[in-house]
Scaffold this active site. Sequence first.
Site, PDB file in Angstrom:
ATOM      1  N   HIS A 194      45.884  40.169  48.171  1.00 46.77           N
ATOM      2  CA  HIS A 194      46.367  39.967  49.542  1.00 46.77           C
ATOM      3  C   HIS A 194      45.703  40.921  50.525  1.00 46.77           C
ATOM      4  CE1 HIS A 194      49.306  37.499  47.429  1.00 46.77           C
ATOM      5  NE2 HIS A 194      49.165  36.765  48.516  1.00 46.77           N
ATOM      6  N   ARG A 301      51.997  32.718  56.261  1.00 45.15           N
ATOM      7  CA  ARG A 301      52.544  33.631  55.250  1.00 45.15           C
ATOM      8  C   ARG A 301      53.545  34.565  55.929  1.00 45.15           C
ATOM      9  NH1 ARG A 301      46.810  33.436  53.304  1.00 45.15           N
ATOM     10  NH2 ARG A 301      46.826  33.042  51.071  1.00 45.15           N
ATOM     11  N   ARG A 337      55.805  29.023  55.375  1.00 43.52           N
ATOM     12  CA  ARG A 337      56.194  29.296  53.996  1.00 43.52           C
ATOM     13  C   ARG A 337      57.309  30.328  53.972  1.00 43.52           C
ATOM     14  NH1 ARG A 337      51.760  31.540  49.869  1.00 43.52           N
ATOM     15  NH2 ARG A 337      52.127  33.503  50.947  1.00 43.52           N
ATOM     16  N   GLU A 437      51.373  26.398  42.432  1.00 44.85           N
ATOM     17  CA  GLU A 437      50.509  27.551  42.161  1.00 44.85           C
ATOM     18  C   GLU A 437      50.813  28.184  40.807  1.00 44.85           C
ATOM     19  OE1 GLU A 437      50.996  30.453  45.297  1.00 44.85           O
ATOM     20  OE2 GLU A 437      53.132  30.118  45.443  1.00 44.85           O
ATOM     21  N   ASN A 460      44.923  30.382  44.649  1.00 44.91           N
ATOM     22  CA  ASN A 460      44.788  31.812  44.329  1.00 44.91           C
ATOM     23  C   ASN A 460      45.667  32.174  43.130  1.00 44.91           C
ATOM     24  OD1 ASN A 460      43.252  31.887  46.607  1.00 44.91           O
ATOM     25  ND2 ASN A 460      44.857  32.711  47.918  1.00 44.91           N
ATOM     26  N   ARG A 471      44.728  38.562  39.829  1.00 49.95           N
ATOM     27  CA  ARG A 471      43.853  38.314  40.979  1.00 49.95           C
ATOM     28  C   ARG A 471      43.498  39.577  41.743  1.00 49.95           C
ATOM     29  NH1 ARG A 471      47.974  34.989  44.982  1.00 49.95           N
ATOM     30  NH2 ARG A 471      46.701  35.728  46.693  1.00 49.95           N
TER      31      ARG A 471
HETATM   32  C1  PEP Z   1      47.777  30.915  46.776  1.00 46.77           C
HETATM   33  O1  PEP Z   1      48.323  31.474  45.822  1.00 46.77           O
HETATM   34  O2  PEP Z   1      46.744  30.221  46.664  1.00 46.77           O
HETATM   35  C2  PEP Z   1      48.311  31.059  48.136  1.00 46.77           C
HETATM   36  C3  PEP Z   1      47.815  30.391  49.147  1.00 46.77           C
HETATM   37  O3  PEP Z   1      49.294  31.970  48.321  1.00 46.77           O
HETATM   38  P1  PEP Z   1      49.036  33.553  48.375  1.00 46.77           P
HETATM   39  O4  PEP Z   1      47.568  33.787  48.422  1.00 46.77           O
HETATM   40  O5  PEP Z   1      49.740  34.086  49.566  1.00 46.77           O
HETATM   41  O6  PEP Z   1      49.664  34.015  47.087  1.00 46.77           O
HETATM   42 MG    MG Z   2      50.311  32.281  46.064  1.00 44.29          MG
END
Ligand code: PEP
Ligand code: MG
Length: 592
Positions: A194, A301, A337, A437, A460, A471
């Site tokens: 993030h 977000r 979201r 996800e 992601n 990640r």
């Molecule tokens: C994702 O996980 O692809 C997403 C868009 O949410 P975030 O990156 O905020 O976890």
């Molecule tokens: Mg996500």
Amino acid sequence: MPMQILRGLAVSPGIAIGPVVVLDPRGLRLPPHSIAIDAVPGELTRLDLGLESARIEAGRAETEARSRLGPQYADILAAHCRMITDPSLRRDARKLIEQNLVCAEHAVLDVLEGYAVRLERLADSHLAARATDVRDIESRILSHLIGGSPGSFQDELVAPTVVLAHDLTPSEAAGLDPNRIRGFATEAGGHASHTAIVAAALEIPAVVGLGKFLDRALHCRMAIIDGGEGLVILNPDLETQERYFKTSNERSARFQVLMQQADLPAQTLDGERVELWGNIEFGGEVEVCLDRGAVGVGLFRTEFLFLSAETPPSEEEQYQAYAAVVRSLLGRPITIRTLDLGADKVMTYRKAGYLESNPALGLRSLRLSLRDPDLFRPQLRALLRASTLGEVRILFPLVSTLAELIDARAILNDVAAELRAEGHLIREKVPVGIMVEVPAAALIADHLAKEVDFFSIGTNDLIQYTLAVDRTNETVADLYCAADPAVLRLIAMVVEAARNERIEVSVCGTMGGEPLYTMLLLGLGLRQLSMPPHQLPEIRRVIRGIKLETARAVAAQALRLTKAQDVVELLETALSQVLPEPRDRSLSLDRV
Ligand code: PEP
Ligand code: MG
């Protein structure tokens, strides 16, 4: 110091060139290395004050240790006091300030690091271990010299700067002032962390996951961050600087051309329309989305309203924030979201006592909201109240089971009934969707599709959970790959489930804004892509240069491949055949 080129992960495009500020691994903000000649007397005074404060502090610690822990511990601290007051430390540091024009912090660091390194080289292991003591007093003196709160380093910057750090949390990154910080590079961090997402939102060029490099950067005066290629160049020579200035000029000319095309439809050569949406973290990004031709916001977000707050924003504060964003869209749709807190997005006020050993698999996101009605209900109330002001759609993150979705919808219905009973106006039918996800959600997408109005594929996290690759972790960043056949199959399943139930489906993860994957996603059946606003012009260009027929053939072939690398090669070849002219991985304004 000679020029050095480091390679890391390209997470926020653009070129940044500027003087350097190093935030060392201890979290200390080291100011720029060099000072002007007229700053010398001030630095000498600061040096003396810093040494004196450190001596007093170490003396107090010694007295305390003597009464609480006994003489053997106190003697160590007494030795620290002696090191701090050692005349040679003061003399050598003063010399560096006066003769080499370095600031007090770097003078202390240079002298003490010299001692520490010499000690480490000694064959006698007992003496070599004394290097730790030297570094200990180094930290003590530096923290007195630097003082202030950890976030205050930006206020002291006299010119826009490039930040080099061990790591930045998403909320620290969110606090960066783009007018003062031209770019940043960190040792830690992964592709879809993030922190990386925030950098892209602020349009600050960034490279993360460089591995250990700060030791080498301490004496660096200037750096170039090439956020598109993932390069950091320390102390660039004149030729390199000129090359980058030239590249930047060319890029900005290409960017201006693309910006003029922002109003053209994102349509393939054979006439298939694609909707391009923007992802936002902060209200101010709406304008950028609209300027770059987004049809709306595909992902807001909202957790960024919470991250650096001391206490959670109240319902009213949230309502005001959502209302402002919804209004600024002038009737265009916005997908808001609900909170996706946890994992690497931890609220300041929750940090204490909120340690999970495996937070990415812990109480994060919708799970946290369902567990904590005091967090969830005010947000839903604020969102439903704001729903009358525009085309609001509500999106639940990280749904893993149907039961979770049913629970979340029940709370939403309950909150809606409560608001109506209180006399509030709310929209009759607010579309509700989920992020897909988690592999579990993709695997039961056919069931989930019957319960929602739309899907938004969060690649992601989908990549992270499918491949079991954190990640945010630079050590496994090479294993994190959107092109993996397992990921492609899951995306294809989700698109098919959405098609069968005739609900909308989009991709809002980073993959949705990467030109390399545009053909594949179109070929897999996606017609809505949501991305950081800076990616919109380049993705529009790719779509306008390809045929749907070709994209379908490429996707079909990709689904038959068994290795991620083969998929990447297929996509690279396909893209270079249709768009042979210079291709920037992503195009945004540079900061040079
Ligand atoms: C994702 O996980 O692809 C997403 C868009 O949410 P975030 O990156 O905020 O976890
Ligand atoms: Mg996500």
